[in-house]
Design an enzyme around this catalytic site. Structure first.
Site, PDB file in Angstrom:
ATOM      1  N   TYR A  23      -5.242  40.046   8.209  1.00  0.00           N
ATOM      2  CA  TYR A  23      -5.526  39.543   6.857  1.00  0.00           C
ATOM      3  C   TYR A  23      -7.039  39.471   6.589  1.00  0.00           C
ATOM      4  O   TYR A  23      -7.816  39.048   7.445  1.00  0.00           O
ATOM      5  CB  TYR A  23      -4.935  38.134   6.667  1.00  0.00           C
TER       6      TYR A  23
ATOM      7  N   GLU B  22      -4.365  26.860  -2.613  1.00  0.00           N
ATOM      8  CA  GLU B  22      -4.334  28.007  -3.537  1.00  0.00           C
ATOM      9  C   GLU B  22      -2.917  28.311  -4.019  1.00  0.00           C
ATOM     10  O   GLU B  22      -2.764  28.939  -5.057  1.00  0.00           O
ATOM     11  CB  GLU B  22      -5.005  29.243  -2.925  1.00  0.00           C
TER      12      GLU B  22
ATOM     13  N   GLU C 181     -14.789  29.599  -4.667  1.00  0.00           N
ATOM     14  CA  GLU C 181     -14.618  30.947  -4.115  1.00  0.00           C
ATOM     15  C   GLU C 181     -15.012  31.971  -5.178  1.00  0.00           C
ATOM     16  O   GLU C 181     -14.685  31.810  -6.354  1.00  0.00           O
ATOM     17  CB  GLU C 181     -13.154  31.163  -3.718  1.00  0.00           C
TER      18      GLU C 181
ATOM     19  N   ARG D  69      -7.852  23.250  -3.100  1.00  0.00           N
ATOM     20  CA  ARG D  69      -8.176  24.587  -3.600  1.00  0.00           C
ATOM     21  C   ARG D  69      -7.289  25.040  -4.753  1.00  0.00           C
ATOM     22  O   ARG D  69      -7.165  26.227  -5.028  1.00  0.00           O
ATOM     23  CB  ARG D  69      -8.114  25.613  -2.453  1.00  0.00           C
TER      24      ARG D  69
ATOM     25  N   TRP E 159       2.780  35.552   5.502  1.00  0.00           N
ATOM     26  CA  TRP E 159       1.639  36.446   5.247  1.00  0.00           C
ATOM     27  C   TRP E 159       0.405  35.659   4.867  1.00  0.00           C
ATOM     28  O   TRP E 159       0.231  34.823   4.248  1.00  0.00           O
ATOM     29  CB  TRP E 159       1.937  37.471   4.132  1.00  0.00           C
TER      30      TRP E 159
ATOM     31  N   HIS F 142     -17.013  36.718   0.495  1.00  0.00           N
ATOM     32  CA  HIS F 142     -16.068  37.156   1.533  1.00  0.00           C
ATOM     33  C   HIS F 142     -16.674  38.206   2.433  1.00  0.00           C
ATOM     34  O   HIS F 142     -16.710  39.386   2.064  1.00  0.00           O
ATOM     35  CB  HIS F 142     -14.847  37.801   0.886  1.00  0.00           C
TER      36      HIS F 142
ATOM     37  N   ASP G 264     -10.305  31.647   6.624  1.00  0.00           N
ATOM     38  CA  ASP G 264      -8.984  31.501   6.007  1.00  0.00           C
ATOM     39  C   ASP G 264      -7.908  31.861   7.029  1.00  0.00           C
ATOM     40  O   ASP G 264      -7.811  33.010   7.468  1.00  0.00           O
ATOM     41  CB  ASP G 264      -8.895  32.428   4.780  1.00  0.00           C
TER      42      ASP G 264
ATOM     43  N   ASN H 134       0.087  36.894  -8.964  1.00  0.00           N
ATOM     44  CA  ASN H 134       0.028  38.150  -8.201  1.00  0.00           C
ATOM     45  C   ASN H 134       1.395  38.547  -7.638  1.00  0.00           C
ATOM     46  O   ASN H 134       2.017  37.790  -6.891  1.00  0.00           O
ATOM     47  CB  ASN H 134      -0.983  37.981  -7.062  1.00  0.00           C
TER      48      ASN H 134
ATOM     49  N   GLU I 223      -9.269  27.121   6.167  1.00  0.00           N
ATOM     50  CA  GLU I 223      -8.416  27.171   4.980  1.00  0.00           C
ATOM     51  C   GLU I 223      -6.952  27.431   5.327  1.00  0.00           C
ATOM     52  O   GLU I 223      -6.660  28.264   6.199  1.00  0.00           O
ATOM     53  CB  GLU I 223      -8.947  28.291   4.087  1.00  0.00           C
TER      54      GLU I 223
ATOM     55  N   ARG J  25     -17.247  33.216   3.708  1.00  0.00           N
ATOM     56  CA  ARG J  25     -15.994  33.226   4.464  1.00  0.00           C
ATOM     57  C   ARG J  25     -16.033  34.429   5.396  1.00  0.00           C
ATOM     58  O   ARG J  25     -16.442  35.521   4.991  1.00  0.00           O
ATOM     59  CB  ARG J  25     -14.836  33.359   3.468  1.00  0.00           C
TER      60      ARG J  25
ATOM     61  N   HIS K 166      -9.690  28.234  -5.629  1.00  0.00           N
ATOM     62  CA  HIS K 166      -9.380  29.628  -5.346  1.00  0.00           C
ATOM     63  C   HIS K 166     -10.057  30.503  -6.397  1.00  0.00           C
ATOM     64  O   HIS K 166     -10.049  30.179  -7.578  1.00  0.00           O
ATOM     65  CB  HIS K 166      -7.852  29.769  -5.447  1.00  0.00           C
TER      66      HIS K 166
ATOM     67  N   HIS L 235      -4.743  31.494   6.333  1.00  0.00           N
ATOM     68  CA  HIS L 235      -3.688  32.049   5.471  1.00  0.00           C
ATOM     69  C   HIS L 235      -2.279  31.662   5.934  1.00  0.00           C
ATOM     70  O   HIS L 235      -1.403  32.517   6.098  1.00  0.00           O
ATOM     71  CB  HIS L 235      -3.851  33.573   5.342  1.00  0.00           C
TER      72      HIS L 235
HETATM   73  O1  EZ4 Z   1      -4.345  35.992  -0.449  1.00  0.00           O
HETATM   74  O2  EZ4 Z   1      -5.238  35.600  -3.879  1.00  0.00           O
HETATM   75  O3  EZ4 Z   1      -8.548  32.663  -0.340  1.00  0.00           O
HETATM   76  N1  EZ4 Z   1      -8.062  33.607  -0.832  1.00  0.00           N
HETATM   77  C1  EZ4 Z   1      -6.867  34.116  -0.545  1.00  0.00           C
HETATM   78  C2  EZ4 Z   1      -6.423  35.266  -1.411  1.00  0.00           C
HETATM   79  C3  EZ4 Z   1      -4.912  35.354  -1.561  1.00  0.00           C
HETATM   80  C4  EZ4 Z   1      -4.554  36.146  -2.786  1.00  0.00           C
HETATM   81  C5  EZ4 Z   1      -3.049  36.148  -3.044  1.00  0.00           C
HETATM   82  O4  EZ4 Z   1      -2.775  36.681  -4.296  1.00  0.00           O
HETATM   83  O5  EZ4 Z   1      -6.196  33.629   0.334  1.00  0.00           O
HETATM   84  O6  EZ4 Z   1      -6.949  36.459  -0.935  1.00  0.00           O
HETATM   85 CO    CO Z   2      -6.979  31.688   0.917  1.00  0.00          CO
END
Ligand code: EZ4
Ligand code: CO
Length: 401
Positions: free
Chosen positions: A159, A261, A338, A282, A401, A122, A209, A37, A235, A147, A311, A211
């Site tokens: 996020y 991931e 997921e 993951r 991020w 999600h 998550d 991505n 996560e 999630r 992931h 993140h």
């Molecule tokens: O941000 O796949 O658990 N899932 C995630 C995703 C990631 C994206 C990044 O390309 O954290 O949404």
């Molecule tokens: Co994630």
């Protein structure tokens, strides 16, 4: 049998996907996902310029040898671009092996260990009541695990909050900028899970998550504050470049931890697994060297009671999902998969045989992976540059991020 052709197909049915298709002299073909991505064309060039010329004339049956050739032969080992390219070749070769054998790939991996692959969806919302509604929708569709991400008051662009039917963090052109405030976030998340647990009872699997946004001690505090709500996992609580940080988290909380991931190789997770610093790994087929290497990761994890939790976001193509499901159904230490459904446009470009029913995904039963790319349709969706967001603290400093 020999490989006579291989091509890279870049398509954008709503979002970008990169696919490798390998063609053998017998006419058998195999496909592998090569989507990274926001860095799609780097992998496309790596494959076209540096990998495909070495594939022509090779025996497609020699999956392990080809893996070792590409990994050792690069000299510059590991990294997401290299390992995504290796994964695409590996996945396509497993597809070919399955077709030649007349068996779905999970049969080549030792056969079924379970009836189906339990998935999580999600749920998200701008407010806690919105999120409760979103969770209820997943429950009504049979999901046993969800999630949950909720916008943090005073923090625009939190996020994981989606107003679209299909979640998509990448935006056309250059990166969006989001803001982040750890104190606001840590104050809000426990209230979210208190409300969700109270509404849905003890059985629903709940995940969250982070993140990669907290320091280890902040993540430890979050984990401790979520203990009453018995999450399935927390996560990516902290960036995983420094595995030692997870020891701090472990010293303070029993909330299970899932990571991986962004991992590319077994070396990214070996310490986390062997020191029992995580509960779920993951890593995915597409970003961690394909079926061959991910199987190795999961086998190491099994020795330490660490389970899989691959992931499965929408930026992984249906080819990756197909491959993941064959592994998920076969390995002894599967945990949870997921699942974010793709758009109808994406599903049409990648016709596939896997299906969702009552909280579970089921791998395709056709020989090979049971997925293909419709190249004519793919050609109607040309590549469009897109980027993942960046994140800044409220004073303007760059954050993760
Ligand atoms: O941000 O796949 O658990 N899932 C995630 C995703 C990631 C994206 C990044 O390309 O954290 O949404
Ligand atoms: Co994630």
């Amino acid at each position: 049998m020999r490989i006579v052709d291989a091509r890279v197909i870049v398509t954008c049915p709503g979002r970008n996907f990169v696919t490798l298709k390998i063609v053998c002299d017998s006419g058998v073909t195999g496909v592998g996902d090569a989507t990274l991505n926001g860095r799609e064309l780097a992998v496309a060039a790596y494959l076209s310029e540096h990998v495909i010329p070495a594939l022509i004339g090779r025996d497609p049956a020699r999956i392990e040898d080809t893996w070792q050739y590409l990994y050792r032969g690069a000299y510059w080992r590991r990294g997401p671009v290299t390992m995504t390219a290796v994964a695409a070749v590996d996945t396509a070769l497993w597809d070919i092996k399955g077709k030649v054998a007349g068996l779905p790939v999970y049969q080549l991996l030792g056969g079924r260990s379970r009836a189906g692959v339990r998935v999580y969806g999600h749920a998200s919302g701008e407010t806690i009541p919105d999120a409760l509604e979103s969770v209820a929708e997943f429950v009504s569709r049979g999901y046993q695990a969800v999630r949950v991400q909720v916008a943090v008051p005073g923090m625009p662009g939190t996020y994981g909050i989606s107003t679209q039917p299909v979640y998509e963090p990448a935006t056309a052109g250059i990166a969006d900028e989001a803001t982040w405030s750890t104190p606001h976030y840590l104050a809000h998340v426990p209230a979210v899970f208190a409300a969700v647990r109270a509404e849905f009872g003890p059985e629903l699997g709940l995940l969250h998550d982070v993140h990669h946004r907290l320091t280890p001690i902040e993540a430890a505090r979050l984990g401790r504050s979520l203990e009453p709500y018995a999450l399935t996992w927390m996560e990516d609580p902290t960036p995983a470049e420094m595995p030692d940080g997870f020891r701090v988290i472990r010293q303070h909380t029993t909330t299970p931890v899932a990571v991986g991931e962004v991992f590319n190789t077994i070396f990214d997770c070996a310490q986390l697994i062997t020191e029992r610093l995580i509960d779920y790994v993951r890593a995915t087929v597409v970003h961690a060297g394909g079926i061959t290497h991910l199987r190795r990761v999961f086998d190491l994890a099994a020795l330490y009671q660490v389970r899989s939790g691959s992931h499965g976001a929408t930026d992984l193509s249906p080819i990756c999902m197909s491959a993941a499901l064959h592994l998920d159904v076969a390995i002894p230490n599967f945990g949870l998969q997921e699942y974010m459904p793709h758009t109808a446009e994406t599903d049409a470009v990648f016709p596939h045989g896997y299906r969702y029913a009552d909280g579970f995904l089921h791998p395709a039963e056709e020989p090979g992976l049971g997925v293909d790319i419709d190249e004519e349709l793919a050609a109607r969706y040309p590549y469009r540059p897109a980027a993942l967001p960046v994140n800044r603290l409220t004073d303007g400093s760059m954050h993760d991020w």
